[in-house]
Design an enzyme around this catalytic site. Structure first.
Site, PDB file in Angstrom:
ATOM      1  N   ARG A  76       0.854  -1.206   0.000  1.00 49.55           N
ATOM      2  CA  ARG A  76       0.000   0.000   0.000  1.00 49.55           C
ATOM      3  C   ARG A  76       0.879   1.242   0.000  1.00 49.55           C
ATOM      4  O   ARG A  76       1.518   1.571   1.000  1.00 49.55           O
ATOM      5  CB  ARG A  76      -0.903   0.004   1.239  1.00 49.55           C
ATOM      6  CG  ARG A  76      -1.798   1.222   1.345  1.00 49.55           C
ATOM      7  CD  ARG A  76      -2.881   1.259   0.297  1.00 49.55           C
ATOM      8  NE  ARG A  76      -3.776   0.116   0.410  1.00 49.55           N
ATOM      9  CZ  ARG A  76      -4.543  -0.323  -0.602  1.00 49.55           C
ATOM     10  NH1 ARG A  76      -4.532   0.266  -1.783  1.00 49.55           N
ATOM     11  NH2 ARG A  76      -5.311  -1.393  -0.426  1.00 49.55           N
ATOM     12  N   ARG A 102       2.051  -6.279 -10.186  1.00 48.53           N
ATOM     13  CA  ARG A 102       2.464  -5.661  -8.917  1.00 48.53           C
ATOM     14  C   ARG A 102       2.779  -6.680  -7.830  1.00 48.53           C
ATOM     15  O   ARG A 102       3.335  -6.313  -6.793  1.00 48.53           O
ATOM     16  CB  ARG A 102       1.399  -4.674  -8.427  1.00 48.53           C
ATOM     17  CG  ARG A 102       0.042  -5.283  -8.117  1.00 48.53           C
ATOM     18  CD  ARG A 102      -0.926  -4.230  -7.612  1.00 48.53           C
ATOM     19  NE  ARG A 102      -2.259  -4.768  -7.360  1.00 48.53           N
ATOM     20  CZ  ARG A 102      -3.195  -4.146  -6.662  1.00 48.53           C
ATOM     21  NH1 ARG A 102      -2.949  -2.986  -6.107  1.00 48.53           N
ATOM     22  NH2 ARG A 102      -4.378  -4.704  -6.497  1.00 48.53           N
ATOM     23  N   HIS A 172       0.424   3.485 -10.564  1.00 46.73           N
ATOM     24  CA  HIS A 172      -0.606   3.861  -9.572  1.00 46.73           C
ATOM     25  C   HIS A 172       0.064   4.646  -8.437  1.00 46.73           C
ATOM     26  O   HIS A 172       0.090   4.220  -7.278  1.00 46.73           O
ATOM     27  CB  HIS A 172      -1.209   2.550  -9.055  1.00 46.73           C
ATOM     28  CG  HIS A 172      -2.453   2.637  -8.239  1.00 46.73           C
ATOM     29  ND1 HIS A 172      -2.585   3.434  -7.130  1.00 46.73           N
ATOM     30  CD2 HIS A 172      -3.629   1.985  -8.357  1.00 46.73           C
ATOM     31  CE1 HIS A 172      -3.790   3.255  -6.602  1.00 46.73           C
ATOM     32  NE2 HIS A 172      -4.450   2.378  -7.337  1.00 46.73           N
ATOM     33  N   ASP A 216     -12.753   8.742  -6.669  1.00 44.92           N
ATOM     34  CA  ASP A 216     -12.204   7.629  -7.446  1.00 44.92           C
ATOM     35  C   ASP A 216     -12.646   7.837  -8.899  1.00 44.92           C
ATOM     36  O   ASP A 216     -13.770   7.501  -9.257  1.00 44.92           O
ATOM     37  CB  ASP A 216     -12.734   6.292  -6.886  1.00 44.92           C
ATOM     38  CG  ASP A 216     -11.992   5.095  -7.458  1.00 44.92           C
ATOM     39  OD1 ASP A 216     -11.135   5.292  -8.340  1.00 44.92           O
ATOM     40  OD2 ASP A 216     -12.270   3.956  -7.010  1.00 44.92           O
ATOM     41  N   GLU A 275      -2.573   8.902 -11.133  1.00 44.47           N
ATOM     42  CA  GLU A 275      -1.998   7.752 -11.815  1.00 44.47           C
ATOM     43  C   GLU A 275      -1.923   7.992 -13.317  1.00 44.47           C
ATOM     44  O   GLU A 275      -2.896   8.405 -13.935  1.00 44.47           O
ATOM     45  CB  GLU A 275      -2.866   6.523 -11.529  1.00 44.47           C
ATOM     46  CG  GLU A 275      -3.102   6.334 -10.037  1.00 44.47           C
ATOM     47  CD  GLU A 275      -4.185   5.302  -9.732  1.00 44.47           C
ATOM     48  OE1 GLU A 275      -4.340   4.347 -10.516  1.00 44.47           O
ATOM     49  OE2 GLU A 275      -4.883   5.458  -8.722  1.00 44.47           O
TER      50      GLU A 275
END
Ligand code: TA6
Length: 304
Positions: A76, A102, A172, A216, A275
């Protein structure tokens, strides 16, 4: 030979006093860079940049103090690489969100001391049988990072197969801010976006992006530089992209951050994701034998 044996990597690619391979959190392999301009650290799992700060500057990249570092777990914070799809898989809900790049190991392919004093590092994704089951395409993926007064990243996808391949992707990036409620993001005025907090409705941005709740959004056809203006840290972070048509802006706010479980208390106040992506309508089709490059350059300047 294990391509990620730390002592072998350090012997082969380490640069004394500048680029060091070592064991990081939870025994994971990391590479730490400290040159005349900046410091940075990168986890080999995910080729995941965890920190970058030019000297005399506060951290630019945010990493959660509660980030997990287990094998196959996403960290994170930092710069997770979302690839070869962004968000949920378009057809298979059991596949991991944001793809597998990732959480897979990557191999180191180059470490260079550049003439101007910065360092360039190159990584290649290691594919497992499981990733071929989920993505049956021959699409080697490389990530190059240059650590200097600017942070440059280039995500390179080759299509070695016989048919066109369509990918979604994002770097990201989590940026450190003093207080999300006081920042503004410039560069998206007039762009249309998909609002994931409002059933995917399409809306249009007017003016800078500011924050007062969960946000978002996928901004489509957004190719101008984005600038995060942060009066609390007295700085602007400029994000300049090439080969990226979408910009994703995300902050989970309090409730969702708590539900995610790897944010510290009030951690959401100190981060924002901006991002560099190709997502939703902006996914990219690569012809057989073709290559796609997503490039981003981050720089920091004082506000006053
Ligand atoms: O990029 C924004 C987003 O897709 C959000 O929808 C949010 O869920 C976030 O990424 C984090 O995803 P993760 O899988 O890392 O928890």
């Amino acid at each position: 030979m294990d391509p990620n044996d730390i002592s072998v990597l350090d012997q082969r690619f380490g640069i004394t006093g500048e680029v060091v391979f070592k064991e990081g959190p939870n025994g994971q392999g990391v590479v730490e860079i400290s040159n005349g301009f900046a410091m940075a650290s990168i986890a080999l799992q995910g080729a995941h940049l965890m920190s970058w700060a030019p000297h005399q500057e506060e951290l630019v990249i945010w990493l959660s103090p509660k980030a997990k570092f287990g094998p196959g777990e996403s960290i994170r914070g930092g710069v997770p690489v979302c690839w070869p799809w962004f968000g949920p898989h378009p057809g298979e809900s059991s596949f991991p969100a944001h793809g597998f790049a990732r959480t897979q190991p990557w191999e180191v392919i180059e470490v260079l001391a550049l003439e101007d004093g910065s360092n360039r590092l190159g990584f290649r994704l290691i594919r497992s049988d499981e990733t071929y089951a989920r993505w049956p395409h021959s699409t080697p993926l490389e990530l190059y990072m240059t650590i200097g007064t600017a942070l440059e990243m280039e995500l390179v996808t080759h299509n070695d197969g016989p048919a066109p391949v369509t990918i979604g992707q994002a770097l990201h990036t989590y940026f450190e801010v003093r207080d999300i409620r006081r920042i503004a993001i410039h560069g998206l005025d007039g762009c249309s976006y998909i609002d994931k907090t409002d059933e995917g409705r399409r809306k249009q941005q007017s003016g800078p992006v500011t924050f007062s709740g969960e946000t978002d959004r996928i901004y489509l056809e957004s190719t101008a530089d984005c600038v995060i203006e942060d009066p609390g840290l007295n700085r602007r972070i400029r994000i300049a992209n090439r080969g990226s048509r979408s910009t994703v802006v995300w902050n989970p706010w309090a409730e969702r951050a708590e539900a995610l479980g790897d944010f510290d208390e009030d951690g959401y106040l100190r981060m924002v994701c901006v991002e560099s992506a190709n997502a939703a309508d902006d996914v990219v089709t690569i012809a057989p034998g073709g290559t796609h490059r997503l490039r981003v350059r981050h720089t920091v300047e004082p506000l006053r």
